[in-house]
Design a protein around this motif. Structure first.
Motif, PDB file in Angstrom:
ATOM      1  N   PHE A 192       0.815  -1.221   0.000  1.00 13.43           N
ATOM      2  CA  PHE A 192       0.000   0.000   0.000  1.00 13.43           C
ATOM      3  C   PHE A 192       0.848   1.270   0.000  1.00 13.43           C
ATOM      4  O   PHE A 192       0.375   2.327  -0.370  1.00 13.43           O
ATOM      5  CB  PHE A 192      -0.973  -0.017   1.175  1.00 13.43           C
ATOM      6  CG  PHE A 192      -2.126  -0.944   0.945  1.00 13.43           C
ATOM      7  CD1 PHE A 192      -3.171  -0.563   0.114  1.00 13.43           C
ATOM      8  CD2 PHE A 192      -2.154  -2.201   1.512  1.00 13.43           C
ATOM      9  CE1 PHE A 192      -4.236  -1.420  -0.130  1.00 13.43           C
ATOM     10  CE2 PHE A 192      -3.209  -3.067   1.278  1.00 13.43           C
ATOM     11  CZ  PHE A 192      -4.252  -2.678   0.453  1.00 13.43           C
ATOM     12  N   LYS A 193       2.093   1.186   0.471  1.00  9.85           N
ATOM     13  CA  LYS A 193       2.965   2.360   0.449  1.00  9.85           C
ATOM     14  C   LYS A 193       4.190   2.059  -0.418  1.00  9.85           C
ATOM     15  O   LYS A 193       5.323   2.366  -0.047  1.00  9.85           O
ATOM     16  CB  LYS A 193       3.380   2.719   1.878  1.00  9.85           C
ATOM     17  CG  LYS A 193       2.194   3.097   2.760  1.00  9.85           C
ATOM     18  CD  LYS A 193       2.625   3.474   4.158  1.00  9.85           C
ATOM     19  CE  LYS A 193       1.415   3.876   4.993  1.00  9.85           C
ATOM     20  NZ  LYS A 193       1.770   4.143   6.387  1.00  9.85           N
TER      21      LYS A 193
ATOM     22  N   PRO B 269      -6.274  -2.368   3.160  1.00  7.88           N
ATOM     23  CA  PRO B 269      -5.501  -1.416   3.947  1.00  7.88           C
ATOM     24  C   PRO B 269      -5.897  -1.525   5.423  1.00  7.88           C
ATOM     25  O   PRO B 269      -7.072  -1.736   5.728  1.00  7.88           O
ATOM     26  CB  PRO B 269      -5.892  -0.062   3.363  1.00  7.88           C
ATOM     27  CG  PRO B 269      -7.168  -0.290   2.636  1.00  7.88           C
ATOM     28  CD  PRO B 269      -7.182  -1.719   2.208  1.00  7.88           C
ATOM     29  N   GLY B 270      -4.925  -1.422   6.303  1.00  8.93           N
ATOM     30  CA  GLY B 270      -5.240  -1.459   7.725  1.00  8.93           C
ATOM     31  C   GLY B 270      -5.166  -2.838   8.340  1.00  8.93           C
ATOM     32  O   GLY B 270      -5.259  -2.982   9.547  1.00  8.93           O
ATOM     33  N   LEU B 271      -5.018  -3.867   7.517  1.00  7.84           N
ATOM     34  CA  LEU B 271      -4.860  -5.214   8.066  1.00  7.84           C
ATOM     35  C   LEU B 271      -3.441  -5.689   7.790  1.00  7.84           C
ATOM     36  O   LEU B 271      -2.980  -5.629   6.664  1.00  7.84           O
ATOM     37  CB  LEU B 271      -5.862  -6.185   7.436  1.00  7.84           C
ATOM     38  CG  LEU B 271      -7.327  -5.942   7.773  1.00  7.84           C
ATOM     39  CD1 LEU B 271      -8.196  -7.011   7.142  1.00  7.84           C
ATOM     40  CD2 LEU B 271      -7.548  -5.916   9.277  1.00  7.84           C
ATOM     41  N   ALA B 272      -2.780  -6.171   8.853  1.00 13.48           N
ATOM     42  CA  ALA B 272      -1.344  -6.453   8.733  1.00 13.48           C
ATOM     43  C   ALA B 272      -1.029  -7.708   7.934  1.00 13.48           C
ATOM     44  O   ALA B 272       0.098  -7.918   7.529  1.00 13.48           O
ATOM     45  CB  ALA B 272      -0.717  -6.544  10.113  1.00 13.48           C
ATOM     46  N   SER B 273      -2.015  -8.559   7.703  1.00 13.31           N
ATOM     47  CA  SER B 273      -1.713  -9.712   6.858  1.00 13.31           C
ATOM     48  C   SER B 273      -2.842  -9.901   5.854  1.00 13.31           C
ATOM     49  O   SER B 273      -3.890  -9.260   5.946  1.00 13.31           O
ATOM     50  CB  SER B 273      -1.510 -10.962   7.703  1.00 13.31           C
ATOM     51  OG  SER B 273      -2.590 -11.135   8.569  1.00 13.31           O
ATOM     52  N   ASP B 302     -11.895 -13.991   9.853  1.00 11.44           N
ATOM     53  CA  ASP B 302     -11.591 -13.608  11.244  1.00 11.44           C
ATOM     54  C   ASP B 302     -10.856 -12.271  11.325  1.00 11.44           C
ATOM     55  O   ASP B 302     -10.960 -11.553  12.300  1.00 11.44           O
ATOM     56  CB  ASP B 302     -10.748 -14.694  11.923  1.00 11.44           C
ATOM     57  CG  ASP B 302      -9.439 -14.928  11.201  1.00 11.44           C
ATOM     58  OD1 ASP B 302      -9.471 -15.051   9.969  1.00 11.44           O
ATOM     59  OD2 ASP B 302      -8.393 -14.975  11.864  1.00 11.44           O
ATOM     60  N   GLN B 303     -10.136 -11.932  10.243  1.00  8.28           N
ATOM     61  CA  GLN B 303      -9.354 -10.704  10.247  1.00  8.28           C
ATOM     62  C   GLN B 303     -10.224  -9.452  10.191  1.00  8.28           C
ATOM     63  O   GLN B 303      -9.799  -8.384  10.601  1.00  8.28           O
ATOM     64  CB  GLN B 303      -8.482 -10.672   8.993  1.00  8.28           C
ATOM     65  CG  GLN B 303      -7.532 -11.798   8.928  1.00  8.28           C
ATOM     66  CD  GLN B 303      -6.139 -11.287   9.058  1.00  8.28           C
ATOM     67  OE1 GLN B 303      -5.920 -10.144   9.448  1.00  8.28           O
ATOM     68  NE2 GLN B 303      -5.193 -12.120   8.764  1.00  8.28           N
ATOM     69  N   LEU B 304     -11.432  -9.617   9.630  1.00  4.76           N
ATOM     70  CA  LEU B 304     -12.241  -8.441   9.312  1.00  4.76           C
ATOM     71  C   LEU B 304     -12.694  -7.684  10.557  1.00  4.76           C
ATOM     72  O   LEU B 304     -13.029  -6.510  10.488  1.00  4.76           O
ATOM     73  CB  LEU B 304     -13.467  -8.845   8.489  1.00  4.76           C
ATOM     74  CG  LEU B 304     -13.139  -9.527   7.178  1.00  4.76           C
ATOM     75  CD1 LEU B 304     -14.409  -9.816   6.415  1.00  4.76           C
ATOM     76  CD2 LEU B 304     -12.230  -8.649   6.333  1.00  4.76           C
TER      77      LEU B 304
END
Lengths: 211, 368
Positions: A192-193, B269-273, B302-304
């Protein structure tokens, strides 16, 4: 406006050097240079947000995405095997992972070798390649006294100059792997970056090559 | 994702995704929570984590709580002739992850397409992956790679040792170019191979930008074929207006004993995996004694949970009444407030940890 790039720096001497490298690469942050006890520093102009964390935690911050990029020693990456991209070798904090023992140590191949270390995964992996049976003693610091007190036969630890070993009557016996500071990135943050990170990476590498 | 505060994002997404797959003619597939342990033991390295939760069934057989859905589907797949088997599922799986100690229950929704695959079928699955991500977030990214291209490059070097090959793939997965170079040098491999792998590891971007660069890397026939397949798939996605958020990335490498063709991952975006993972796995099919091809993907619901900002309040209105008040009137008043679209909690005293937007005292007016 571009989102800030979150950068995890390892607290301590290596971290100071690493920040100096980032600064030279065009990512300065004046507030970080002031004496204070803050942990987070921003420079919107350069598009970066730095924070100091314990060196062994850098990989965790990056793996879980709290930091987009970070700088961690190869020792940490080998020990914890975080799921991150390893983008560049910064050539800073150079040292090596060694097996060390008392100077007069005689390796008895007919016995289980007792190994004291902060890096059980690396030590275990190394002796597995030699098919050697070992007893790992996981310590968190002052590894050098383990062989002196008879707690272990050898230690597996980071050796920079070898001075600490020498002062304790120990010496490195074998080198397992050379260590240096690596630029790592979160796998999703990288996507994303992408432009920001590849540009930073390019500038940092250019500086590494200059030495 | 805020149509109803009680519907969690993962539940909502599960419904939307299944509806999408159903409309594309995929059939729902419901399976048992358990399978004989044997099935997984034989294919351990296909699994994301090798730890399997087991128990002994009443007849003494060792059973496992399923760590994976794909294996069960393939086991039961019976593709016939040219017809494909298209199924979707919505199931819990039980896995360990390096980050979390112990087993976790993970809800997965996904689909599989099994049989005599062609470009159209593969394009359909890829398009569905993109559309699945679009349902979750408008700013998704879909990374697309090809195992065939990587293995074709590695095949250029005859007699590559298994350990070196595994090491190179691991470093490719880390995008670690210096390590690829030094591994190649240590193993005495050709310099050109090292350079190609390094370039491949650093490639990342929209297809229009990356595909031309691949032309130079794909010299042998297998690599050319892989590249043509990628180009074909990109054309399909472009026609469906789904190419904009696709990125080519060759650091996605999976076990080649199972995967062979395209491979893809989805990110929000905003989720690390990643939240979506899929690919083509003909080799797994072959290992299980079936002919044909298979492609599919799973969305990890589960990530959501992490995407959900949630409300700052537990209820909109706290309605306080006393024992002197008429209970029927209190009930009526509650309904009246609810009719305004608010959530209402009726209590005699305010619960200490309850966060409410508005406090209404029954004694202070309102409809009699």
């Amino acid at each position: 406006m571009m989102e800030l790039l979150n950068i995890a720096l390892p607290k301590g001497r290596l971290g100071e050097k690493v920040y100096a490298r980032f600064k030279a690469a065009g990512y300065p942050c004046p507030s970080i240079e002031e004496e204070n006890r803050k942990l987070i520093f921003e420079n919107e102009e350069a598009g970066v947000r730095y924070f100091w964390v314990k060196p062994s935690d850098v990989a965790i911050y990056v793996e879980r995405g709290a930091a987009d990029i970070g700088v961690a020693g190869k020792d940490i990456l080998l020990e914890y095997e975080p799921d991150v991209y390893e983008l560049a070798d910064l050539g800073l904090g150079k040292c090596r992972m060694c097996v060390a023992a008392k100077k007069d140590f005689r390796d008895r191949m007919d016995r289980v070798l007792r190994v004291a270390t902060k890096f059980p995964h690396i030590a275990g992996g190394y002796y597995a390649t030699l098919s050697r049976e070992i007893d790992i003693i996981h310590l968190n610091g002052s590894i050098e006294i383990a062989p002196i007190l008879g707690l272990s036969d050898v230690i597996v630890d980071i050796v920079e100059t070898g001075k600490t070993l020498l002062e304790n009557d120990l010496e490195p016996k074998e080198t397992i792997v050379p260590i240096s500071a690596r630029l790592i990135a979160n796998k999703v943050g990288y996507k994303f970056k992408h432009e920001q990170i590849t540009e930073l990476c390019r500038r940092m590498e250019a500086l590494s090559e200059k030495g | 994702m805020n149509d109803s505060p009680i519907r969690r994002p993962d539940e909502r997404a599960g419904l939307l995704l299944r509806e999408l797959y159903h409309r594309h003619g995929y059939q729902g597939y419901r399976m048992s929570k358990f399978e004989p342990y044997d099935l997984y033991a034989r294919n351990k390295s296909f699994l994301v984590s090798e730890n399997i939760l087991t128990f002994t069934d009443t007849d003494g057989r060792l059973m496992a709580l399923k760590p994976d859905v794909t294996l069960s589907i393939i086991k039961n797949a019976q593709p016939s002739g040219q017809a494909l088997e298209k199924v979707y599922y919505h199931e819990n799986v039980y896995r360990t992850s390096p980050a979390a100690a112990g087993y976790r229950e993970i809800m997965q929704t996904g689909l599989e397409c099994i049989g005599a695959l062609d470009l159209a079928a593969m394009g359909e699955v890829l398009a569905l992956a993109a559309e699945s991500l679009a349902l979750l977030s408008g700013e998704y990214l879909l990374d697309l790679g090809h195992v065939g291209l990587v293995s074709a490059l590695l095949a250029e070097q005859a007699g590559l040792e298994e350990a070196v090959r595994a090491g190179l793939l691991a470093e490719l997965g880390r995008k670690n170019a210096p390590a690829i170079r030094s591994l190649c040098a240590q193993a005495g491999l050709e310099h050109s191979l090292a350079e190609k792998l390094c370039r491949l590891s650093q490639l990342y971007g929209p297809p229009a930008q990356v595909l031309p660069q691949l032309e130079e890397l794909a010299e042998c026939r297998e690599a050319q074929a892989a590249l043509e397949e990628l180009e074909g798939l990109c054309r399909i996605l472009e026609r469906l207006d789904l190419l904009e958020r696709v990125r080519l990335d060759f650091s996605i490498v999976n076990d080649m004993r199972y995967y062979n063709g395209v491979i893809f991952r989805g990110y929000l975006p905003g989720l690390a995996s990643g939240v979506l993972a899929g690919g083509r796995y003909d080799n797994l099919l072959r290992r299980m004694g079936k002919a044909g091809g298979a492609i599919g993907f799973a969305v990890y619901l589960d990530q959501l949970e992490r995407l959900d900002q949630g409300s700052d309040y537990d209820v909109d209105v706290l309605l306080l009444y006393s024992l002197q008040d008429d209970p029927a009137a209190v009930a009526e008043r509650t309904r009246a407030l609810m009719a305004e679209g608010k959530s209402v909690r009726a209590e005699r005293t305010a619960p200490p940890r309850l966060r409410y937007r508005e406090l209404v005292r029954f004694s202070e007016g309102g409809p009699a």
